[in-house]
Design a protein around this motif. Structure first.
Motif, PDB file in Angstrom:
ATOM      1  N   THR A   7       0.832  -1.205   0.000  1.00 42.35           N
ATOM      2  CA  THR A   7       0.000   0.000   0.000  1.00 42.35           C
ATOM      3  C   THR A   7       0.867   1.256   0.000  1.00 42.35           C
ATOM      4  OG1 THR A   7      -1.780  -1.146   1.171  1.00 42.35           O
ATOM      5  CG2 THR A   7      -1.796   1.256   1.247  1.00 42.35           C
ATOM      6  N   ALA A   8       1.902   1.268   0.840  1.00 43.06           N
ATOM      7  CA  ALA A   8       2.806   2.426   0.889  1.00 43.06           C
ATOM      8  C   ALA A   8       3.545   2.596  -0.435  1.00 43.06           C
ATOM      9  CB  ALA A   8       3.802   2.248   2.035  1.00 43.06           C
ATOM     10  N   MET A   9       3.972   1.483  -1.042  1.00 47.42           N
ATOM     11  CA  MET A   9       4.676   1.566  -2.327  1.00 47.42           C
ATOM     12  C   MET A   9       3.737   2.050  -3.427  1.00 47.42           C
ATOM     13  SD  MET A   9       7.019  -1.303  -4.246  1.00 47.42           S
ATOM     14  CE  MET A   9       5.708  -2.500  -4.379  1.00 47.42           C
ATOM     15  N   GLU A  10       2.483   1.591  -3.412  1.00 45.22           N
ATOM     16  CA  GLU A  10       1.507   2.021  -4.411  1.00 45.22           C
ATOM     17  C   GLU A  10       1.240   3.522  -4.308  1.00 45.22           C
ATOM     18  OE1 GLU A  10      -3.213   1.386  -4.715  1.00 45.22           O
ATOM     19  OE2 GLU A  10      -2.051  -0.473  -4.831  1.00 45.22           O
ATOM     20  N   ASN A  11       1.087   4.024  -3.071  1.00 41.02           N
ATOM     21  CA  ASN A  11       0.874   5.461  -2.871  1.00 41.02           C
ATOM     22  C   ASN A  11       2.071   6.263  -3.366  1.00 41.02           C
ATOM     23  OD1 ASN A  11      -1.630   5.025  -1.705  1.00 41.02           O
ATOM     24  ND2 ASN A  11      -0.828   4.972   0.379  1.00 41.02           N
ATOM     25  N   MET A  12       3.261   5.774  -3.089  1.00 41.08           N
ATOM     26  CA  MET A  12       4.468   6.468  -3.530  1.00 41.08           C
ATOM     27  C   MET A  12       4.563   6.494  -5.057  1.00 41.08           C
ATOM     28  SD  MET A  12       8.486   5.584  -2.714  1.00 41.08           S
ATOM     29  CE  MET A  12       8.409   4.038  -3.644  1.00 41.08           C
ATOM     30  N   ASN A  13       4.314   5.366  -5.688  1.00 39.90           N
ATOM     31  CA  ASN A  13       4.398   5.307  -7.153  1.00 39.90           C
ATOM     32  C   ASN A  13       3.360   6.200  -7.811  1.00 39.90           C
ATOM     33  OD1 ASN A  13       6.496   3.478  -7.028  1.00 39.90           O
ATOM     34  ND2 ASN A  13       5.185   1.681  -7.221  1.00 39.90           N
ATOM     35  N   PHE A  69       6.840   5.406   2.789  1.00 40.76           N
ATOM     36  CA  PHE A  69       7.323   4.106   2.341  1.00 40.76           C
ATOM     37  C   PHE A  69       8.599   3.718   3.091  1.00 40.76           C
ATOM     38  CE2 PHE A  69       9.946   1.621  -0.709  1.00 40.76           C
ATOM     39  CZ  PHE A  69       9.142   0.488  -0.774  1.00 40.76           C
ATOM     40  N   ARG A  70       9.491   4.696   3.269  1.00 40.27           N
ATOM     41  CA  ARG A  70      10.721   4.434   4.030  1.00 40.27           C
ATOM     42  C   ARG A  70      10.398   4.015   5.460  1.00 40.27           C
ATOM     43  NH1 ARG A  70      13.650   9.581   6.162  1.00 40.27           N
ATOM     44  NH2 ARG A  70      11.729   9.401   7.395  1.00 40.27           N
ATOM     45  N   ASP A  71       9.472   4.744   6.112  1.00 38.52           N
ATOM     46  CA  ASP A  71       9.113   4.429   7.505  1.00 38.52           C
ATOM     47  C   ASP A  71       8.484   3.049   7.613  1.00 38.52           C
ATOM     48  OD1 ASP A  71      10.069   6.902   8.190  1.00 38.52           O
ATOM     49  OD2 ASP A  71       8.092   7.866   8.242  1.00 38.52           O
ATOM     50  N   CYS A  72       7.678   2.697   6.612  1.00 41.12           N
ATOM     51  CA  CYS A  72       7.064   1.364   6.609  1.00 41.12           C
ATOM     52  C   CYS A  72       8.136   0.284   6.572  1.00 41.12           C
ATOM     53  CB  CYS A  72       6.121   1.238   5.410  1.00 41.12           C
ATOM     54  SG  CYS A  72       5.369  -0.397   5.220  1.00 41.12           S
ATOM     55  N   CYS A  73       9.126   0.470   5.690  1.00 40.22           N
ATOM     56  CA  CYS A  73      10.227  -0.503   5.589  1.00 40.22           C
ATOM     57  C   CYS A  73      11.049  -0.549   6.877  1.00 40.22           C
ATOM     58  CB  CYS A  73      11.126  -0.151   4.403  1.00 40.22           C
ATOM     59  SG  CYS A  73      10.322  -0.296   2.798  1.00 40.22           S
TER      60      CYS A  73
END
Length: 428
Positions: free
Chosen positions: A32-38, A71-75
């Motif tokens: 979800t975080a990666m999708e929002n970032m992209n 996305f960074r914080d999620c990782c």
């Protein structure tokens, strides 16, 4: 020796289970975080010219940056929660020799173990951990694949519109709405709509933005099903008409035309693969787009257009869409702001194409430019999802209020021009 060799296995799998205990939920958050970032990156890049013109570089970049940081914080959060059991897991993968060596040396010195067997277990103790390590990475890949499949399945498993158990086929192509209500989720947009379009007649829908005009067009084509009321084609409820048959009898021209990344020929012939090139050219001529295709495009009808090819103007796209509709030759035609993006020259050509497209058809037209629908057999005025006025152009001008106001605004807009304004000696 065998027991000493497998002593780390239970500890390894315990550490593994702790490291991946929330793998499913964490993978969902990650995607979800990666999708929002992209999505934000694509929007930021494509909208760069607008961002610069309105001097929103800082604000837009801040929004773009926030999704990258999210996305960074999620990782990072996922890593922090799993780093300890993961470190234990990795350490245990290299630990079999710690158990094999003391047991093997003791058994060898006591004469119970031969040296070749001891060496064999030393080799096995190192080698058998490699497949487990590879299995971990396979499980990680499998988790990503599973999450991707679940997102695809969420789309594919959406309920399709039900096909009729006892299909019926209309004998004519009149359109009738009877007490129709419709809501998007919980927001109702259509209230108790009743009207009828006789076969071969032209019916226009007008009204303020958001009044429900496009919704009525989509409901007519059964892109959604209604909760209350009935929509009839030739006296037959559209829910009783097979979807393939219904779609085959309708031609839709939307204001936002979608052009596929393919040749002009295939874009016009879409859904009609059996049509010859000669028939496609005839449709293009009727849509007033043939001369442009032959003279302006580098490879004529074989020119690749769309995202990966030549880009067309709004008016040119709409004439391509009209050529599709003319080639389809369906008895029902729905036009949703079909001249919305056309410049004056293209609008004239599109209007000329309409005369070819609408011959002997049942037509539903949605228009903001009222001058384009004055000759309609019937005009219906919508406001906030309700029918407020209905009649011919002349009747509505004489007896009704909202249409008269819209007509006056339409004429005033045509007369509007830019005027210079003086501010402290400067002319703007």
């Amino acid at each position: 020796m065998a027991l000493a060799t497998i002593v780390p296995l239970p500890l390894i799998f315990i550490a593994w289970s702790f490291a991946f205990s929330n793998n499913k939920s964490e993978m969902k958050k990650y995607h979800t975080a990666m999708e929002n970032m992209n999505n934000t990156i694509v929007e930021y890049v494509r909208g760069m010219s607008v961002i610069k013109i309105f001097n929103l570089t800082v604000q837009s970049f801040t929004r773009f940056q926030s999704t990258v940081y999210a996305f960074r914080d999620c990782c990072n959060d996922w890593t922090e929660r799993s780093i300890t059991p993961w470190a234990v897991f990795i350490a245990l993968l290299g630990s079999p020799l710690l158990f094999i060596l003391p047991v093997g040396v003791w058994l060898y010195l006591s004469g119970q173990l031969q040296l070749p067997v001891f060496i064999l277990f030393l080799i096995v103790g190192v080698a058998y951990m490699k497949p487990i390590y590879q299995l971990v990475f396979v499980s990680g890949t499998l988790a990503q694949i599973t999450e991707g499949i679940s997102r695809i399945d969420a789309i594919l498993e959406r309920k399709s519109l039900p096909e009729p158990a006892n299909p019926k086929f209309p004998e004519n192509y009149s359109i009738e709405f009877q007490d129709v209500d419709f809501a998007y989720d919980k927001t109702q947009v259509i209230y108790d709509v009743n009207f009828k379009i006789d076969e071969g007649k032209i019916f226009a829908l007008v009204g303020p933005s958001g009044s429900g005009k496009t919704t009525i067009a989509n409901l007519t084509a059964r892109l959604w099903d209604i909760e209350k009321g009935r929509i009839l084609i030739g006296g037959i409820n559209i829910k009783d008409i097979p979807l393939d048959y219904l779609m085959d009898k309708m031609a839709l021209v939307f204001q936002d035309v979608f052009i596929f990344s393919d040749t002009v020929l295939e874009n016009i012939r879409m859904g009609r693969e059996n049509m010859t090139e000669k028939e496609v050219i005839a449709a293009a001529k009727a849509a007033n787009i043939h001369d442009f295709i032959k003279n302006e495009l580098p490879a004529g009808y074989d020119t690749l257009i769309g995202e990966a090819g030549v880009h067309l103007s709004g008016g040119e796209k709409q004439r391509i869409s009209l050529a599709r509709a003319i080639l389809k030759d369906a008895p029902i035609v729905i036009l949703d702001e079909a001249t919305a993006f056309a410049d004056p020259e293209n609008e004239v050509k599109i209007q000329e194409a309409f005369s070819e497209l609408l011959k002997n058809k049942t037509v539903l037209i949605i228009a903001h430019r009222l001058s384009t629908i004055t000759d309609s057999d019937q005009i219906m005025v919508l406001d906030e999802g309700k029918i407020v006025e209905m009649g011919t152009h002349n009747k509505l001008l004489k007896n009704m209020q909202l249409y008269s106001e819209m007509w006056e605004s339409h004429n005033s807009a045509k007369k509007w021009t830019f005027k210079s304004t003086k501010i402290e000696g400067d002319v703007i």
